[in-house]
Design an enzyme around this catalytic site. Structure first.
Site, mmCIF file in Angstrom:
data_model
loop_
_atom_site.group_PDB
_atom_site.id
_atom_site.type_symbol
_atom_site.label_atom_id
_atom_site.label_comp_id
_atom_site.label_asym_id
_atom_site.label_seq_id
_atom_site.Cartn_x
_atom_site.Cartn_y
_atom_site.Cartn_z
ATOM 1 C CG MET A 132 9.615 24.183 1.227
ATOM 2 S SD MET A 132 8.714 25.330 0.179
ATOM 3 C CE MET A 132 7.544 26.029 1.339
ATOM 4 N NE ARG A 147 -7.087 0.396 11.010
ATOM 5 C CZ ARG A 147 -5.853 0.217 10.543
ATOM 6 N NH1 ARG A 147 -4.973 1.188 10.609
ATOM 7 N NH2 ARG A 147 -5.496 -0.926 10.020
ATOM 8 C CE LYS A 181 -0.362 -0.362 5.038
ATOM 9 N NZ LYS A 181 -1.146 -0.976 6.120
ATOM 10 C CE1 TYR A 221 12.294 31.469 7.144
ATOM 11 C CE2 TYR A 221 12.683 29.174 6.580
ATOM 12 C CZ TYR A 221 12.397 30.474 6.206
ATOM 13 O OH TYR A 221 12.213 30.764 4.890
HETATM 14 C C1 LIG Z 1 -0.422 -1.960 6.783
HETATM 15 C C2 LIG Z 1 -1.016 -3.259 7.169
HETATM 16 C C3 LIG Z 1 -0.210 -4.409 7.311
HETATM 17 C C4 LIG Z 1 1.291 -4.365 7.291
HETATM 18 O O1 LIG Z 1 1.733 -3.884 8.553
HETATM 19 P P1 LIG Z 1 3.278 -3.728 8.898
HETATM 20 O O2 LIG Z 1 3.281 -3.306 10.332
HETATM 21 O O3 LIG Z 1 3.804 -2.685 7.990
HETATM 22 O O4 LIG Z 1 3.923 -5.042 8.677
HETATM 23 C C5 LIG Z 1 -0.859 -5.622 7.528
HETATM 24 N N1 LIG Z 1 -2.217 -5.688 7.642
HETATM 25 C C6 LIG Z 1 -2.996 -4.591 7.544
HETATM 26 C C7 LIG Z 1 -4.457 -4.731 7.695
HETATM 27 C C8 LIG Z 1 -2.434 -3.349 7.321
HETATM 28 O O5 LIG Z 1 -3.215 -2.259 7.256
#
Ligand SMILES: *Cc1c(COP(=O)(O)O)cnc(C)c1O
Length: 370
Positions: free
Chosen positions: A310, A137, A39, A257
């Site tokens: 930046m 969630r 992802k 800054y």
């Molecule tokens: C992102 C995610 C993972 C992977 O998690 P990591 O901690 O990066 O290994 C696995 N399952 C779900 C549902 C996730 O959202």
């Protein structure tokens, strides 16, 4: 040290290390199947190069967050099993089916839509069922899922996977992990013959009772530490930035800054061509009394001085002889890992990776088809 051409910072992504990390996790998980979570553009590293490398290593099951990511991945890997963790938005069943990708269904309306779509199209299309075991969630309740397990005909399609997600797996011994394991074990038993999946990276590195039939590592593939305080697998990213100016700083003057940090001595200051617009977070900066991140210049660790701007970041190179304009500072690599950098910004390796900037010249190492 390779100076980046035309002044761009150089992000090197080691696909051979990525592939090796997948193989390490697959060995740990066996006989369970090892999937790969790609992802968010493969955690910021570039799905177009990461996914084929993972496939070449042996991964056949992939997880993305959104349908658009699945579309990209399908074009790269025509034969992969692809799950979309975000589930099914209203009216999108046909898009999932058209791409041959699988929604992770996490609510009763999603199940009903997928089941109705399967009925209308006369096909038993694969999808996962997501059960919430304590994350609050996404996912069906444990009770609702157990009831579906007891009356499978109500589902209206054959689940390809039943899964849950750990909330605290990075914190060894957290009581919620044991509770989620116990709850999910009951769910898995209620779905005999359906593959079950609990483990993210951290779960993959725990004892085999966490593996069930399929593990879903993400961060550990990309060189992050999955369990707090434990060593990561092979580092995958290296970030080198050109020094565009070296200047003298007068003791007592401030840098950057907000005049956030004053020089405690006559100093040599290297100005790096990187800033928060590159995902080098403002939180990595330093101020009086609060040190920031570090850079490696000519083999020596040097502290950041003052705030990250930046496009620019200042580093104290007073103790490194002969630093010159055009030299390179290493911000990731040479012993600086993503978790160390993250800690300086009070964040996590995941955020460091997914923030990596678009201005970097990206170079991929390893012989994998693009
Ligand atoms: C992102 C995610 C993972 C992977 O998690 P990591 O901690 O990066 O290994 C696995 N399952 C779900 C549902 C996730 O959202």
């Amino acid at each position: 040290m390779t100076p980046a051409p035309e002044g761009a910072a150089l992000l090197t992504i080691d696909l051979a290390a990525l592939a090796a990390n997948w193989r390490t996790l697959a060995e740990r998980a066996a006989p369970a199947t090892c999937a790969a979570v790609v992802k968010a553009n493969a955690y910021g590293l570039g799905i177009a190069r990461a996914a084929p490398a993972l496939w070449a290593a042996g991964a056949r099951v992939f997880f993305v967050a959104q349908l658009e990511e699945a579309r990209t991945l399908r074009a790269l890997l025509p034969a992969a099993d692809i799950y979309v963790l975000g589930g099914l938005l209203p009216g999108l069943s046909a898009s999932f089916a058209g791409l041959g990708v699988r929604p992770v269904l996490g609510s009763a309306p999603e199940l009903a839509e997928w089941s109705a779509f399967c009925r209308r199209s006369g096909a038993d299309l694969p999808a996962a069922i997501h059960v919430d075991t304590g994350m609050n969630r996404l996912g069906l309740t444990v009770e609702d899922t157990l009831a579906l397990g007891a009356d499978r005909a109500r589902i209206g399609f054959t689940p390809a996977l039943v899964m849950t997600h750990l909330a605290c797996a990075d914190a060894p011994g957290h009581p919620l992990t044991a509770l989620q394991h116990e709850r999910f074990s009951r769910v898995a038993r209620a779905f005999p013959g359906v593959p079950a999946s609990l483990a993210n990276s951290a779960g993959t590195l725990m004892d085999p009772s966490f593996h069930f039939d399929l593990v879903r590592p993400g961060i550990a593939l990309y060189g992050g530490s999955a369990i707090a305080g434990t060593a990561p697998l092979k580092p995958v990213v290296r970030l080198e930035v050109p020094i565009i100016q070296v200047r003298d700083g007068i003791s007592g003057e401030s840098v950057g800054y907000g005049a956030a940090q004053r020089l405690g001595r006559a100093s040599r200051i290297a100005i790096l061509s990187i800033g928060y617009a590159d995902g080098f977070l403002r939180a990595f900066g330093a101020s009086d009394g609060s040190p920031g991140a570090e850079a490696v210049v000519r083999g020596r660790r040097c502290p950041l001085i003052g705030r990250v701007s930046m496009d620019l970041t200042a580093v104290d190179v007073t103790d490194v002889p002969d630093v010159e304009r055009g030299d390179t500072a290493v911000l990731l690599g040479d012993g600086i890992g993503i978790d160390e950098l993250a800690a300086h910004g009070r964040t996590i390796g995941y955020e460091v990776l997914t923030s990596l900037g678009e201005r970097y010249r990206r170079v991929y190492l390893g012989d994998f088809p693009a």
